[in-house]
Scaffold this active site. Structure first.
Site, PDB file in Angstrom:
ATOM      1  CG  ASP A  92      38.347  84.675  13.150  1.00  0.00           C
ATOM      2  OD1 ASP A  92      38.252  85.471  12.201  1.00  0.00           O
ATOM      3  OD2 ASP A  92      38.463  83.446  13.005  1.00  0.00           O
TER       4      ASP A  92
ATOM      5  CB  SER B 261      42.264  79.520   8.657  1.00  0.00           C
ATOM      6  OG  SER B 261      41.191  79.974   7.889  1.00  0.00           O
TER       7      SER B 261
ATOM      8  CG  HIS C  17      41.567  84.042  11.039  1.00  0.00           C
ATOM      9  ND1 HIS C  17      40.568  83.111  11.135  1.00  0.00           N
ATOM     10  CD2 HIS C  17      42.397  83.591  10.058  1.00  0.00           C
ATOM     11  CE1 HIS C  17      40.770  82.142  10.252  1.00  0.00           C
ATOM     12  NE2 HIS C  17      41.875  82.414   9.597  1.00  0.00           N
TER      13      HIS C  17
END
Length: 539
Positions: free
Chosen positions: A455, A263, A517
């Site tokens: 994601d 991320s 994710h």
């Protein structure tokens, strides 16, 4: 969960947050003090889009603009006496070591300004917490000049620690603890709803020693009287921690070293790796970086929010046609604002880009109640970033027995600190072009960009797009490289297709099927498979 959805949703949250949740913008002793009043000359130079975004923000939250500071409140803490620690590595001592180089000239053994840093180390008794049977260390990196204290937790490899590589794991946010990655994704154990420790057979320390670091300060078990609000500043601390850690434990310094994260680590990792490589004389044997579902090149990635939400990413559409058209209509303004940010790297242009684009491109998805980290699922617990397990982890880590076993000095643990998230946003860090650092890394080490394909928030479409578009010496050949099947090769599921991979030179892109994710959470077997093979140098 290195970079949690909350990280990317900051702009959306700010644009839609109710008045009782004030936006924290710096006032006293800051160049940001009453920005729309005191920096009129600067404001006059902004483009119309940026002016409009600032005006909209000021109109919606006038009190927030003028009354709240950008800095996060210091965590309550009690420093443990030096006698508590097994080792204290003084940066000043390391800095004072001189050696004779190959040319016969004297030089410092390691480069960098280390005088202000100390590293405190304590062996963790594996029997007290039951996380793993392997050798463990925890402690703090102290920046004495700036009252900063970064918490880390080290797990030795389950296999062959004398020869296995060492990996630094970083969650994102910005402002989210890497202990989330430890207990929710890829660490030796997880925590169940009864606060019991559950063994993880797919832990990334199966064949590597792993350091989990809570950074920047005031995240997780880390604390400070001050603040870090941009990626560049955080990189200096990480270099110091690794240098002092490997000085204390030279047996690990000889192994290959890798940095991995997800991320917002798409921002962190290029900068941290570049910081390490900038020091010619170092004791950090950096060989590669791994970025999972990262945010690295917003200008190239943001156009792919609409396709991912509207059924073009391999999963059914989450949004209706009208909303998808609205996102298409908003995209040109968004991209124009990001381009202005890229050109100037000024917070005055980068902050409006973050606020507008996150509201226009992420906001519609967020309002559906669907999990932004996994397009297949509803957000089951908004307070825990859509994952109830985070609540269990937080409760377990807040137990006094756990804190004492780890030598923790703060009074409480939170998985994410949204003040830090806002700090980074309002310093313009969010939209900055950190992908420009990557070509310099590719020239020296291997770089892996991997993405779980379910994601939304840092989706595989955007990550594939920016890797194909990246300007580097092998760009053309990389972009034309064939996406090949990625299959399991070394267990009873041999031949199982787990994704797609393409590689040229030192650059690799990987799409992982069925991963959100947090790929290690959703696809633990596939995660350990590609991780072990990457460390082994297959790509």
């Amino acid at each position: 969960m290195k970079a949690l959805t909350a990280t990317l949703l900051v702009g959306t949250a700010l644009a839609a947050v109710p008045p009782q949740q004030p936006i924290q913008v710096p006032t006293e002793d800051s160049a940001w003090a009453k920005p729309l009043e005191n920096l009129k000359d600067t404001f006059k130079t902004l483009g119309n889009d940026a002016k409009q975004a600032w005006n909209e923000l000021a109109s919606a939250f006038p009190d927030a603009i003028n009354e709240y500071t950008l800095f996060s409140a210091p965590k309550k803490h009690t420093r443990r006496p030096d006698t508590h620690w097994d080792h204290i590595v003084r940066g000043s001592d390391v800095q004072s070591i001189w050696v004779e180089g190959a040319d016969g000239q004297k030089r410092r053994e390691v480069d960098g300004k280390l005088e202000k840093y100390d590293l405190r180390v304590k062996a963790v008794d594996p029997s007290k917490l039951g996380i793993d049977k392997v050798k463990q260390y925890s402690g703090y990196l102290d920046d004495k000049e700036n009252d900063k204290h970064l918490f880390y937790w080290f797990f030795e490899s389950r296999n062959d620690p004398k020869n296995d590589p060492v990996v630094l794991w970083l969650n994102g946010g910005p402002g989210c603890s890497s202990l989330t990655g430890l207990f929710l994704e890829l660490g030796p154990a997880s925590i169940d709803k009864n606060l019991k420790v559950v063994h993880n057979p797919y832990s990334w320390n199966s064949n590597a020693s792993v350091i989990f670091l809570d950074q920047p300060v005031n995240v997780g078990f880390s604390y400070s009287g001050g603040s870090v609000s941009d990626t560049i500043a955080a990189g200096k601390d990480v270099y110091a921690l690794l240098t002092l850690f490997f000085k204390q434990f030279p047996q690990y310094a000889t192994q290959d070293f890798h940095i991995a994260g997800e991320s917002y680590a798409g921002h962190y990792i290029p900068v941290f790796a570049s910081e390490i490589l900038s020091h010619k004389n170092r004791n950090i044997n950096l060989q590669s970086v791994l970025i999972g579902n990262g945010l690295t090149d917003p200008l190239t990635q943001y156009p792919h929010y609409r396709p991912m939400a509207c059924g073009e990413g391999g999963y059914p559409a989450v949004l209706d046609e009208s909303t998808c058209r609205s996102m298409d209509n908003s995209l040109p303004r968004c991209l124009s604002m990001i381009e202005s940010c890229y050109s100037s790297e000024s917070a005055w242009l980068c902050v409006p880009a973050s606020i507008y684009c996150n509201n226009a491109m992420i906001g519609p998805y967020q309002r559906t109640g669907q999990n932004p980290y996994d397009v297949r699922a509803k957000c089951e617990d908004g307070g825990s970033l859509c994952y109830s397990q985070l609540g269990y982890i937080t409760e377990w880590l807040n137990q006094k027995s756990v804190m004492d076993a780890l030598g923790v000095e703060v009074s409480s643990y939170d998985s994410c600190n949204m003040d830090i998230n806002r700090n980074f946003l309002f310093h313009g860090d969010w939209m900055k072009p950190f992908h420009r650092v990557v070509p310099g890394l590719i020239d020296q080490i291997r770089v892996l960009i991997y993405a779980g394909d379910a994601d939304f928030i840092c989706n595989w479409l955007g990550n594939q797009a920016w890797t194909d578009a990246l300007e580097w010496s092998g760009r053309e050949k990389f972009a034309k490289a064939e996406l090949k099947d990625l299959t399991i090769v070394d267990n009873e599921n041999k031949g199982k297709n787990i994704g797609k991979v393409k590689s040229y030179g030192n650059f690799t892109f990987m799409r992982l099927f069925g991963g959100g994710h947090m790929v290690p959470l959703d696809q633990p077997e596939a995660s350990l498979e590609f991780f072990n093979r990457w460390l082994g140098g297959e790509w």
